[in-house]
Design a protein around this motif. Sequence first.
Motif, mmCIF file in Angstrom:
data_model
loop_
_atom_site.group_PDB
_atom_site.id
_atom_site.type_symbol
_atom_site.label_atom_id
_atom_site.label_comp_id
_atom_site.label_asym_id
_atom_site.label_seq_id
_atom_site.Cartn_x
_atom_site.Cartn_y
_atom_site.Cartn_z
ATOM 1 N N SER A 12 0.827 -1.204 0.000
ATOM 2 C CA SER A 12 0.000 0.000 0.000
ATOM 3 C C SER A 12 0.864 1.257 0.000
ATOM 4 O O SER A 12 0.595 2.206 -0.740
ATOM 5 C CB SER A 12 -0.922 -0.007 1.218
ATOM 6 N N GLU A 13 1.918 1.258 0.819
ATOM 7 C CA GLU A 13 2.818 2.406 0.876
ATOM 8 C C GLU A 13 3.515 2.611 -0.462
ATOM 9 O O GLU A 13 3.683 3.740 -0.929
ATOM 10 C CB GLU A 13 3.851 2.231 1.990
ATOM 11 N N ARG A 14 3.917 1.518 -1.095
ATOM 12 C CA ARG A 14 4.601 1.610 -2.389
ATOM 13 C C ARG A 14 3.649 2.121 -3.470
ATOM 14 O O ARG A 14 4.023 2.952 -4.299
ATOM 15 C CB ARG A 14 5.154 0.238 -2.792
ATOM 16 N N LEU A 15 2.408 1.639 -3.453
ATOM 17 C CA LEU A 15 1.425 2.112 -4.422
ATOM 18 C C LEU A 15 1.118 3.594 -4.220
ATOM 19 O O LEU A 15 0.989 4.341 -5.197
ATOM 20 C CB LEU A 15 0.146 1.283 -4.336
ATOM 21 N N ASP A 16 1.027 4.030 -2.974
ATOM 22 C CA ASP A 16 0.807 5.452 -2.682
ATOM 23 C C ASP A 16 1.966 6.287 -3.198
ATOM 24 O O ASP A 16 1.774 7.342 -3.797
ATOM 25 C CB ASP A 16 0.616 5.687 -1.182
ATOM 26 N N HIS A 17 3.189 5.813 -2.970
ATOM 27 C CA HIS A 17 4.379 6.526 -3.438
ATOM 28 C C HIS A 17 4.351 6.648 -4.961
ATOM 29 O O HIS A 17 4.593 7.724 -5.517
ATOM 30 C CB HIS A 17 5.646 5.798 -2.975
ATOM 31 N N GLU A 18 4.039 5.552 -5.639
ATOM 32 C CA GLU A 18 3.999 5.553 -7.104
ATOM 33 C C GLU A 18 2.873 6.444 -7.631
ATOM 34 O O GLU A 18 3.021 7.090 -8.670
ATOM 35 C CB GLU A 18 3.846 4.129 -7.643
ATOM 36 N N THR A 19 1.757 6.495 -6.925
ATOM 37 C CA THR A 19 0.645 7.367 -7.320
ATOM 38 C C THR A 19 1.065 8.824 -7.271
ATOM 39 O O THR A 19 0.821 9.587 -8.218
ATOM 40 C CB THR A 19 -0.573 7.140 -6.400
ATOM 41 N N VAL A 20 1.718 9.220 -6.183
ATOM 42 C CA VAL A 20 2.158 10.615 -6.048
ATOM 43 C C VAL A 20 3.267 10.917 -7.043
ATOM 44 O O VAL A 20 3.279 12.000 -7.655
ATOM 45 C CB VAL A 20 2.585 10.920 -4.594
ATOM 46 N N LEU A 21 4.181 9.997 -7.231
ATOM 47 C CA LEU A 21 5.246 10.209 -8.206
ATOM 48 C C LEU A 21 4.648 10.375 -9.609
ATOM 49 O O LEU A 21 5.059 11.256 -10.367
ATOM 50 C CB LEU A 21 6.243 9.051 -8.182
ATOM 51 N N SER A 22 3.664 9.573 -9.940
ATOM 52 C CA SER A 22 2.984 9.689 -11.236
ATOM 53 C C SER A 22 2.320 11.055 -11.379
ATOM 54 O O SER A 22 2.377 11.680 -12.439
ATOM 55 C CB SER A 22 1.945 8.572 -11.369
ATOM 56 N N TYR A 23 1.689 11.512 -10.316
ATOM 57 C CA TYR A 23 1.064 12.842 -10.327
ATOM 58 C C TYR A 23 2.115 13.923 -10.590
ATOM 59 O O TYR A 23 1.910 14.813 -11.418
ATOM 60 C CB TYR A 23 0.364 13.092 -8.992
ATOM 61 N N CYS A 24 3.255 13.829 -9.909
ATOM 62 C CA CYS A 24 4.339 14.805 -10.084
ATOM 63 C C CYS A 24 4.901 14.756 -11.499
ATOM 64 O O CYS A 24 5.190 15.798 -12.098
ATOM 65 C CB CYS A 24 5.439 14.580 -9.053
ATOM 66 N N TYR A 39 10.056 18.094 -7.459
ATOM 67 C CA TYR A 39 8.784 18.806 -7.540
ATOM 68 C C TYR A 39 7.912 18.416 -6.338
ATOM 69 O O TYR A 39 7.314 19.275 -5.683
ATOM 70 C CB TYR A 39 8.077 18.477 -8.857
ATOM 71 N N GLY A 40 7.829 17.116 -6.080
ATOM 72 C CA GLY A 40 7.042 16.636 -4.943
ATOM 73 C C GLY A 40 7.567 17.140 -3.614
ATOM 74 O O GLY A 40 6.796 17.444 -2.701
ATOM 75 N N GLN A 41 8.886 17.263 -3.494
ATOM 76 C CA GLN A 41 9.477 17.810 -2.273
ATOM 77 C C GLN A 41 9.121 19.281 -2.116
ATOM 78 O O GLN A 41 8.822 19.746 -1.015
ATOM 79 C CB GLN A 41 10.995 17.636 -2.287
ATOM 80 N N LEU A 52 7.171 9.463 1.221
ATOM 81 C CA LEU A 52 5.922 10.211 1.325
ATOM 82 C C LEU A 52 5.787 10.895 2.675
ATOM 83 O O LEU A 52 6.098 10.312 3.716
ATOM 84 C CB LEU A 52 4.722 9.293 1.150
ATOM 85 N N THR A 53 5.310 12.117 2.642
ATOM 86 C CA THR A 53 4.967 12.841 3.856
ATOM 87 C C THR A 53 3.482 12.599 4.135
ATOM 88 O O THR A 53 2.781 12.020 3.288
ATOM 89 C CB THR A 53 5.209 14.348 3.667
ATOM 90 N N PRO A 54 2.981 13.065 5.259
ATOM 91 C CA PRO A 54 1.531 12.957 5.481
ATOM 92 C C PRO A 54 0.717 13.645 4.369
ATOM 93 O O PRO A 54 -0.316 13.128 3.946
ATOM 94 C CB PRO A 54 1.327 13.632 6.837
ATOM 95 N N ALA A 55 1.204 14.779 3.870
ATOM 96 C CA ALA A 55 0.507 15.459 2.768
ATOM 97 C C ALA A 55 0.521 14.595 1.510
ATOM 98 O O ALA A 55 -0.470 14.543 0.769
ATOM 99 C CB ALA A 55 1.158 16.819 2.488
#
Length: 90
Positions: A12-24, A39-41, A52-55
């Motif tokens: 789940s954590e890895r999928l969340d990371h990949e989702t945000v990276l994809s967004y960026c 950009y994400g930072q 990933l941060t809480p945001a």
Amino acid sequence: MFDLCESPTALSERLDHETVLSYCISKIGSFDHEIATKYGQQYGFFDVKGELTPAGSVLANFIGVFGEAELAELQQMKAKEGDVCFANAA
């Protein structure tokens, strides 16, 4: 080797990371993961280690529930709201 399928939390954590990276990546218009991470930072989605941060977790959950189209619509609404406030101030 660590199997993500054996740990639902890690998956789940890895999928969340990949989702945000994809967004960026979509925001910068390039497949350069290093620039996308920076950009994400800049926007507080990733910490200095690239985690990933809480945001970032909130963004991943939002995208997972509503999709990127809803996020884009919210961003457009926010931009229009800012334009109205700017016009009223002038």
